[in-house]
Each structure stands twice: as structure tokens, then as C-alpha cells.
Design a protein around this motif. Structure first.
Motif, PDB file in Angstrom:
ATOM      1  N   LYS A  18      29.641  51.305   0.108  1.00 14.18           N
ATOM      2  CA  LYS A  18      28.262  50.928  -0.211  1.00 14.18           C
ATOM      3  C   LYS A  18      27.285  51.749   0.624  1.00 14.18           C
ATOM      4  O   LYS A  18      26.289  52.277   0.107  1.00 14.18           O
ATOM      5  N   GLU A  19      27.578  51.896   1.913  1.00 13.01           N
ATOM      6  CA  GLU A  19      26.725  52.680   2.799  1.00 13.01           C
ATOM      7  C   GLU A  19      26.726  54.158   2.391  1.00 13.01           C
ATOM      8  O   GLU A  19      25.674  54.809   2.381  1.00 13.01           O
ATOM      9  N   ALA A  20      27.894  54.681   2.045  1.00 13.11           N
ATOM     10  CA  ALA A  20      27.992  56.087   1.639  1.00 13.11           C
ATOM     11  C   ALA A  20      27.185  56.350   0.376  1.00 13.11           C
ATOM     12  O   ALA A  20      26.483  57.364   0.277  1.00 13.11           O
ATOM     13  N   HIS A  21      27.274  55.449  -0.601  1.00 10.46           N
ATOM     14  CA  HIS A  21      26.497  55.614  -1.833  1.00 10.46           C
ATOM     15  C   HIS A  21      25.001  55.624  -1.523  1.00 10.46           C
ATOM     16  O   HIS A  21      24.248  56.433  -2.093  1.00 10.46           O
ATOM     17  N   ALA A  22      24.563  54.753  -0.635  1.00  8.57           N
ATOM     18  CA  ALA A  22      23.141  54.708  -0.265  1.00  8.57           C
ATOM     19  C   ALA A  22      22.723  56.012   0.410  1.00  8.57           C
ATOM     20  O   ALA A  22      21.639  56.553   0.131  1.00  8.57           O
ATOM     21  N   LYS A  23      23.561  56.523   1.303  1.00  9.21           N
ATOM     22  CA  LYS A  23      23.239  57.783   1.987  1.00  9.21           C
ATOM     23  C   LYS A  23      23.138  58.937   0.992  1.00  9.21           C
ATOM     24  O   LYS A  23      22.228  59.758   1.086  1.00  9.21           O
ATOM     25  N   LEU A  37      29.215  65.321  -4.133  1.00 14.16           N
ATOM     26  CA  LEU A  37      29.363  64.151  -3.258  1.00 14.16           C
ATOM     27  C   LEU A  37      29.763  62.917  -4.052  1.00 14.16           C
ATOM     28  O   LEU A  37      30.608  62.129  -3.604  1.00 14.16           O
ATOM     29  N   ASN A  38      29.188  62.749  -5.222  1.00 10.88           N
ATOM     30  CA  ASN A  38      29.562  61.603  -6.057  1.00 10.88           C
ATOM     31  C   ASN A  38      31.017  61.701  -6.520  1.00 10.88           C
ATOM     32  O   ASN A  38      31.708  60.678  -6.601  1.00 10.88           O
ATOM     33  N   ARG A  39      31.479  62.913  -6.786  1.00  6.88           N
ATOM     34  CA  ARG A  39      32.894  63.088  -7.131  1.00  6.88           C
ATOM     35  C   ARG A  39      33.785  62.668  -5.962  1.00  6.88           C
ATOM     36  O   ARG A  39      34.806  62.015  -6.151  1.00  6.88           O
ATOM     37  N   LYS A  40      33.384  63.041  -4.753  1.00  3.63           N
ATOM     38  CA  LYS A  40      34.153  62.641  -3.565  1.00  3.63           C
ATOM     39  C   LYS A  40      34.193  61.121  -3.438  1.00  3.63           C
ATOM     40  O   LYS A  40      35.234  60.542  -3.109  1.00  3.63           O
ATOM     41  N   LEU A  41      33.074  60.470  -3.708  1.00  2.00           N
ATOM     42  CA  LEU A  41      33.038  59.004  -3.639  1.00  2.00           C
ATOM     43  C   LEU A  41      33.939  58.391  -4.705  1.00  2.00           C
ATOM     44  O   LEU A  41      34.613  57.382  -4.450  1.00  2.00           O
ATOM     45  N   LEU A  42      33.974  58.987  -5.882  1.00  6.31           N
ATOM     46  CA  LEU A  42      34.864  58.490  -6.935  1.00  6.31           C
ATOM     47  C   LEU A  42      36.335  58.656  -6.549  1.00  6.31           C
ATOM     48  O   LEU A  42      37.156  57.773  -6.821  1.00  6.31           O
ATOM     49  N   VAL A  43      36.657  59.755  -5.898  1.00  4.22           N
ATOM     50  CA  VAL A  43      38.037  59.981  -5.451  1.00  4.22           C
ATOM     51  C   VAL A  43      38.430  58.925  -4.424  1.00  4.22           C
ATOM     52  O   VAL A  43      39.530  58.367  -4.484  1.00  4.22           O
TER      53      VAL A  43
END
Length: 75
Positions: A18-23, A37-43
Motif C-alpha cells: 500500500k505504501e509503495a503504491h502511494a509512493k 514501477l507498476n510492473r514491479k509492484l504487480l510482480v
């Protein structure tokens, strides 16, 4: 006991995601960098379903990179 530690790790990863998505949303970077960055979050999210400790390590690295201003190259 192991189940309790697993639940705590799930909670930690969920909070960090949640914090990473906000950043990432707050960054003023090119669209291609945001996409990377969004791809990294999906991984990380996908990894959490199969290997929670690995997902936690990946997320820790990503958060450190974000905090230090290291972003992936856009396509």
C-alpha cells in the motif's frame, strides 16, 4: 506459531505494498518509468501468492530503491 508469523508477514507485505503504491503514484517521473514501477509492484503482488518471503524481499528492495531515488529505465 508458524501460522501467526505467516499472518504477520502477510500484514507487513500488505502494508508495504500500500505504501509503495502511494509512493509510486506521487512520483513526478516519465510515464514509462511509472509503468516499469507498476510492473514491479504487480510482480511482487503475484509473488506474494506463491512465495511470501521472496515477495517481502523483493518489496524491501523496491522500497529501498524508491527511497534512494533509483528508478528503472522506461521502455
Amino acid at each position: 506459531m508458524e501460522r501467526d508469523s505467516q499472518l504477520k508477514l502477510y500484514g507487513k507485505v500488505a502494508d508495504q505494498l500500500k505504501e509503495a503504491h502511494a509512493k509510486v503514484r506521487a512520483l513526478q517521473v516519465p510515464e514509462s518509468v511509472l509503468m516499469a514501477l507498476n510492473r514491479k509492484l504487480l510482480v511482487v503482488t503475484a509473488a506474494a501468492k506463491h512465495d511470501l518471503p521472496d515477495a517481502a524481499r523483493r518489496l524491501d528492495r523496491l522500497m529501498k530503491d524508491l527511497d534512494e531515488g533509483r528508478f528503472p529505465e522506461g521502455d
